[in-house]
Design a protein around this motif. Structure first.
Motif, PDB file in Angstrom:
ATOM      1  N   PRO A 353      51.094  46.524  50.954  1.00 28.55           N
ATOM      2  CA  PRO A 353      52.513  46.916  50.856  1.00 28.55           C
ATOM      3  C   PRO A 353      52.840  47.450  49.464  1.00 28.55           C
ATOM      4  N   GLY A 354      53.518  48.569  49.425  1.00 31.74           N
ATOM      5  CA  GLY A 354      53.921  49.161  48.152  1.00 31.74           C
ATOM      6  C   GLY A 354      52.787  49.804  47.378  1.00 31.74           C
ATOM      7  N   ALA A 355      51.681  50.126  48.063  1.00 33.27           N
ATOM      8  CA  ALA A 355      50.536  50.744  47.380  1.00 33.27           C
ATOM      9  C   ALA A 355      50.944  52.061  46.732  1.00 33.27           C
ATOM     10  N   LYS A 356      50.467  52.273  45.512  1.00 30.08           N
ATOM     11  CA  LYS A 356      50.782  53.506  44.792  1.00 30.08           C
ATOM     12  C   LYS A 356      49.628  54.487  44.913  1.00 30.08           C
ATOM     13  N   ALA A 357      49.903  55.742  44.607  1.00 30.13           N
ATOM     14  CA  ALA A 357      48.872  56.767  44.648  1.00 30.13           C
ATOM     15  C   ALA A 357      47.918  56.581  43.466  1.00 30.13           C
ATOM     16  N   LEU A 358      46.646  56.812  43.710  1.00 28.90           N
ATOM     17  CA  LEU A 358      45.650  56.733  42.651  1.00 28.90           C
ATOM     18  C   LEU A 358      45.807  57.915  41.699  1.00 28.90           C
ATOM     19  N   THR A 359      45.763  57.634  40.420  1.00 27.33           N
ATOM     20  CA  THR A 359      45.776  58.705  39.416  1.00 27.33           C
ATOM     21  C   THR A 359      44.454  58.657  38.666  1.00 27.33           C
ATOM     22  N   VAL A 360      43.818  59.807  38.541  1.00 24.94           N
ATOM     23  CA  VAL A 360      42.518  59.884  37.873  1.00 24.94           C
ATOM     24  C   VAL A 360      42.651  60.783  36.650  1.00 24.94           C
ATOM     25  N   ASP A 361      42.583  60.172  35.476  1.00 27.49           N
ATOM     26  CA  ASP A 361      42.658  60.922  34.221  1.00 27.49           C
ATOM     27  C   ASP A 361      41.275  61.134  33.612  1.00 27.49           C
ATOM     28  N   LYS A 362      40.415  60.123  33.769  1.00 29.44           N
ATOM     29  CA  LYS A 362      39.097  60.190  33.136  1.00 29.44           C
ATOM     30  C   LYS A 362      37.980  60.264  34.174  1.00 29.44           C
ATOM     31  N   GLY A 363      38.063  59.418  35.194  1.00 30.11           N
ATOM     32  CA  GLY A 363      37.019  59.407  36.214  1.00 30.11           C
ATOM     33  C   GLY A 363      36.012  58.279  36.050  1.00 30.11           C
ATOM     34  N   GLU A 364      36.379  57.209  35.342  1.00 25.24           N
ATOM     35  CA  GLU A 364      35.493  56.055  35.206  1.00 25.24           C
ATOM     36  C   GLU A 364      35.456  55.278  36.524  1.00 25.24           C
ATOM     37  N   ILE A 365      34.240  54.875  36.916  1.00 26.07           N
ATOM     38  CA  ILE A 365      34.061  54.094  38.140  1.00 26.07           C
ATOM     39  C   ILE A 365      33.362  52.798  37.772  1.00 26.07           C
ATOM     40  N   MET A 417      34.530  55.169  48.855  1.00 27.47           N
ATOM     41  CA  MET A 417      35.533  55.914  49.624  1.00 27.47           C
ATOM     42  C   MET A 417      36.485  54.976  50.368  1.00 27.47           C
ATOM     43  N   ARG A 418      36.211  53.689  50.304  1.00 28.84           N
ATOM     44  CA  ARG A 418      36.943  52.640  51.024  1.00 28.84           C
ATOM     45  C   ARG A 418      36.978  52.877  52.538  1.00 28.84           C
ATOM     46  N   PHE A 419      35.809  53.256  53.061  1.00 31.55           N
ATOM     47  CA  PHE A 419      35.664  53.287  54.509  1.00 31.55           C
ATOM     48  C   PHE A 419      35.614  51.856  55.053  1.00 31.55           C
ATOM     49  N   TYR A 420      35.219  50.925  54.199  1.00 29.07           N
ATOM     50  CA  TYR A 420      35.155  49.509  54.546  1.00 29.07           C
ATOM     51  C   TYR A 420      35.720  48.714  53.374  1.00 29.07           C
ATOM     52  N   ASP A 421      36.173  47.501  53.650  1.00 28.51           N
ATOM     53  CA  ASP A 421      36.642  46.612  52.594  1.00 28.51           C
ATOM     54  C   ASP A 421      35.515  45.678  52.164  1.00 28.51           C
ATOM     55  N   LEU A 422      35.524  45.338  50.895  1.00 25.50           N
ATOM     56  CA  LEU A 422      34.499  44.466  50.338  1.00 25.50           C
ATOM     57  C   LEU A 422      34.635  43.043  50.862  1.00 25.50           C
ATOM     58  N   ASP A 423      33.504  42.336  50.878  1.00 23.85           N
ATOM     59  CA  ASP A 423      33.561  40.899  51.135  1.00 23.85           C
ATOM     60  C   ASP A 423      33.989  40.168  49.864  1.00 23.85           C
ATOM     61  N   SER A 424      33.546  40.680  48.722  1.00 21.13           N
ATOM     62  CA  SER A 424      33.955  40.095  47.434  1.00 21.13           C
ATOM     63  C   SER A 424      33.755  41.127  46.335  1.00 21.13           C
ATOM     64  N   GLY A 425      34.402  40.896  45.200  1.00 19.61           N
ATOM     65  CA  GLY A 425      34.293  41.817  44.080  1.00 19.61           C
ATOM     66  C   GLY A 425      35.382  42.878  44.092  1.00 19.61           C
ATOM     67  N   ARG A 426      35.268  43.839  43.165  1.00 21.14           N
ATOM     68  CA  ARG A 426      36.258  44.908  43.047  1.00 21.14           C
ATOM     69  C   ARG A 426      35.549  46.232  42.740  1.00 21.14           C
ATOM     70  N   ILE A 427      36.217  47.309  43.133  1.00 23.72           N
ATOM     71  CA  ILE A 427      35.803  48.643  42.702  1.00 23.72           C
ATOM     72  C   ILE A 427      36.998  49.249  41.976  1.00 23.72           C
ATOM     73  N   LEU A 428      36.795  49.687  40.748  1.00 27.02           N
ATOM     74  CA  LEU A 428      37.878  50.222  39.927  1.00 27.02           C
ATOM     75  C   LEU A 428      37.620  51.691  39.612  1.00 27.02           C
ATOM     76  N   ILE A 429      38.668  52.480  39.671  1.00 23.70           N
ATOM     77  CA  ILE A 429      38.623  53.870  39.198  1.00 23.70           C
ATOM     78  C   ILE A 429      39.697  54.006  38.129  1.00 23.70           C
ATOM     79  N   ASP A 430      39.267  54.304  36.936  1.00 21.59           N
ATOM     80  CA  ASP A 430      40.176  54.345  35.780  1.00 21.59           C
ATOM     81  C   ASP A 430      41.031  53.076  35.704  1.00 21.59           C
ATOM     82  N   GLY A 431      40.378  51.942  35.944  1.00 20.31           N
ATOM     83  CA  GLY A 431      41.041  50.654  35.841  1.00 20.31           C
ATOM     84  C   GLY A 431      41.897  50.263  37.025  1.00 20.31           C
ATOM     85  N   GLN A 432      41.972  51.108  38.033  1.00 22.51           N
ATOM     86  CA  GLN A 432      42.803  50.819  39.210  1.00 22.51           C
ATOM     87  C   GLN A 432      41.923  50.325  40.364  1.00 22.51           C
TER      88      GLN A 432
END
Length: 621
Positions: A353-365, A417-432
């Motif tokens: 709920p309330g998800a914001k659009a991803l902004t990519v300034d640098k491209g760190e993964i 690409m978030r075709f699936y959700d993780l069982d645990s952990g996080r994936i960050l793009i530019d800290g998001q």
């Protein structure tokens, strides 16, 4: 005037509402109401008209009885002066009022409901299903899913119209008949009530059984369609292995199962028709005999006999129609119940709920201690595809993923690409955290070329513009030229006389070679120009000459982007900034091509085993 009425009814309710559909309820009547709600005012109007028409039609039989009595008793000289105005009123009712009411009823049903109701349901169900997770589509036939969406939409409409209009019409008609008989002589209504009891018992026995077999039949039909579509979709594989007869057997099993349900259904239908004919014959005999007996004791007039026999003959004709409508109702109930099991499923990958659009300034993964297993049913993550993996890709860095088949490389980019959700952990793009942003915005920032390239059965231009729909034809052609695709596209022709960029490519792009499909896919990503680039065997379908021709363009495409590239042809990724070696869902080595060769680890082993530039299969695997 009539055209204006039709147009008003057709446009009264928008069949294609713009708002995003929500998950429909998983219980039957709540599911039906979910799609019926916009049409309730129109359904109420049609039901009111249906009830009014039923009352008028029953009253006509009462008029027929009175007319017979008048004719038996009237003086011809004074007949018209005595009954003229009443006859004129009945003429107005029959010639003008009743046809007008029927016209309005038919217009509301056919112009306002039949098309719009079905299409609005189909539109919303399709849009909801289209946004289901990849797992949903991986677990089912595409043909089976599409059949359920199409069938269910029509059956929801049929259930609602039969309940709100047909059943109301029948109840009022029958109630009116009983009242009319009772008003003539209470004893005349006796046979009608006896017949009704027998009729309801027959329906209680047959209709649920027809509904149950219809539910089974609906699923069997969907499976049959799914299997046939699966064969057609993979026709190249069928012919490659000369397995037409195998596909015959595959289709035969589902067709045989479907035909068995039809045979069971038709047995019930035959028995139902026999019982109904016997009940109707008994009703006619009982009413006629009762009416004649009452006439013989001067309890009723001749008109009552005409009224009762005429109304019974009408009810006999209606009884078959009513039974079939009821059978149709339960058949559609079965189809809806079967369909909602597919349509009303929860989405497994949803925006918070309330998800914001991803902004990519640098491209760190950043992959931060991620674990994943398909189906999430591994015990304590045992046998996970990805297990406790951490990896940082710096902004603008070019990383190559290397590993044996099944090491988890494609799964890793699928998780990105978030075709699936993780069982645990996080994936960050530019800290998001990508699980906290809008999915569409995430995928808009990633350009991806896969090994198994599927094109839409549309024009070449449409397929390239899929990368950036707001681009123009000039930009699409420029991207095709960079992908070394322009020359073969210019020479394309299809069966409908379209050529060049307007030629259609066939389902999944079957009219193009593998290399041609891959070049169109590369052109599509070139046009998209996203800040993050994923290449999953991007040049695997290209011959060496074409690959060499577009290598420079791929280098230009990667310029200034964060890149993750997967390849079994190690020479294509040896020049990457860093290579990440995966094995059994873990990272086992990292470094440059030269560094990894010096270490003599898994990468050096894979490099030594390549044949013709590709990874050889591990003999021990």
């Amino acid at each position: 005037m009539i055209a204006r009425i039709f147009g008003w009814l057709e446009q009264r309710i928008d069949a294609f509402p713009a708002n995003q559909p929500t998950k429909p309820p998983a219980t039957f009547w709540a599911f039906v109401y979910h799609y019926t709600r916009p049409f309730l005012p129109m359904l109420a109007a049609s039901a009111a008209l249906s009830a009014t028409i039923a009352l008028i039609e029953v009253s006509l039989f009462g008029f027929l009885g009175r007319l017979v009595d008048w004719l038996a008793q009237a003086d011809q000289a004074t007949f018209w002066s005595t009954h003229g105005w009443f006859l004129a009123g009945m003429s107005l009712l029959v010639l003008l009022i009743l046809p007008t009411l029927k016209f309005l009823y038919e217009a509301i049903v056919h112009q306002g409901l039949v098309g719009n109701f079905t299409m609005a349901t189909r539109w919303q169900a399709h849009r909801y299903v289209l946004r289901q997770s990849m797992e949903f589509f991986n677990d089912d036939f595409a043909g089976r899913v599409s059949t359920k969406v199409m069938q269910t939409a029509m059956s929801v409409r049929e259930v609602v119209t039969k309940v709100t209009e047909v059943m109301l019409y029948v109840c009022i008609y029958f109630t009116g008949a009983v009242v009319l008989f009772a008003s003539t002589d209470l004893r005349l209504s006796g046979p009608l009530l006896i017949w009704l009891v027998g009729y309801l018992l027959a329906m209680r026995y047959f209709i649920p059984r027809l509904g149950k077999i219809s539910h089974i039949q609906s699923d069997a039909r969907s499976v049959m369609t799914g299997r046939v579509v699966d064969s057609y979709t993979n026709i190249a594989t069928v012919k490659m292995f000369a397995h037409a007869e195998r596909e015959d057997r595959y289709a035969y099993e589902s067709m045989r199962a479907f035909l068995d349900t039809v045979h069971t259904q038709m047995r019930l239908v035959t028995l139902l028709t026999v019982v109904l004919n016997w009940l109707n014959g008994a009703l006619l005999f009982m009413v006629a005999a009762t009416a004649l007996w009452l006439w013989s004791i001067d309890a009723v007039t001749t008109g009552a006999i005409a009224l009762s026999v005429g109304l019974v003959l009408r009810l006999q004709g209606m009884s078959h129609w009513i039974m079939w409508e009821m059978a149709g109702l339960f058949e559609n109930v079965g189809i809806v119940q079967d369909g909602l099991e597919t349509i009303a499923r929860d989405r497994t990958v949803v925006d918070v709920p309330g998800a914001k659009a991803l902004t990519v300034d640098k491209g760190e993964i950043v992959f931060d201690h991620i674990s994943f297993n398909y189906g999430r049913d591994a015990e304590a993550n045992r046998g996970s595809v990805i297990e406790d993996l951490s990896l940082r890709v710096a902004p603008g860095e070019k990383v190559g993923l290397v590993g044996r088949s099944g090491a988890g490389k494609s799964t890793l980019v699928g998780l990105l690409m978030r075709f699936y959700d993780l069982d645990s952990g996080r994936i960050l793009i530019d800290g998001q955290d990508i699980s906290q942003v809008q999915q569409d915005s995430l995928r808009a920032q990633i350009g991806m070329v896969t090994q198994d390239t599927s094109l839409l059965h549309r024009s070449v231009l449409d397929n390239i513009l899929y990368g950036r729909p707001d681009a123009g034809e000039v930009e699409a052609i420029a991207a095709a030229k960079k992908a070394e695709a322009h020359e073969f596209i210019a020479n394309l022709h299809d069966a409908h006389g379209r050529s060049g960029y307007e030629a259609h490519v066939g389902e999944r792009g079957v009219k193009l070679s593998g290399g041609q499909r891959q070049r169109v896919a590369i052109a599509r990503v070139l046009l998209k120009d996203a800040p993050i680039l994923v290449l999953d065997e991007a040049t695997s379908a290209l011959d060496s000459e074409v690959e060499a021709a577009i290598q420079e363009q791929l280098v230009n495409l990667m310029e200034g982007k964060t890149v993750i590239a997967i390849a079994h042809r190690l020479s294509t990724i040896a020049a990457m900034d860093r290579l990440v070696i995966m094995d059994k869902g873990r990272i086992v080595e990292e470094g440059s091509h030269a560094e990894l060769l010096r270490r003599g680890g898994l990468y050096a082993e894979l490099w030594a085993r390549q044949s013709g530039g590709f990874l050889a299969q591990d003999a021990a695997e």
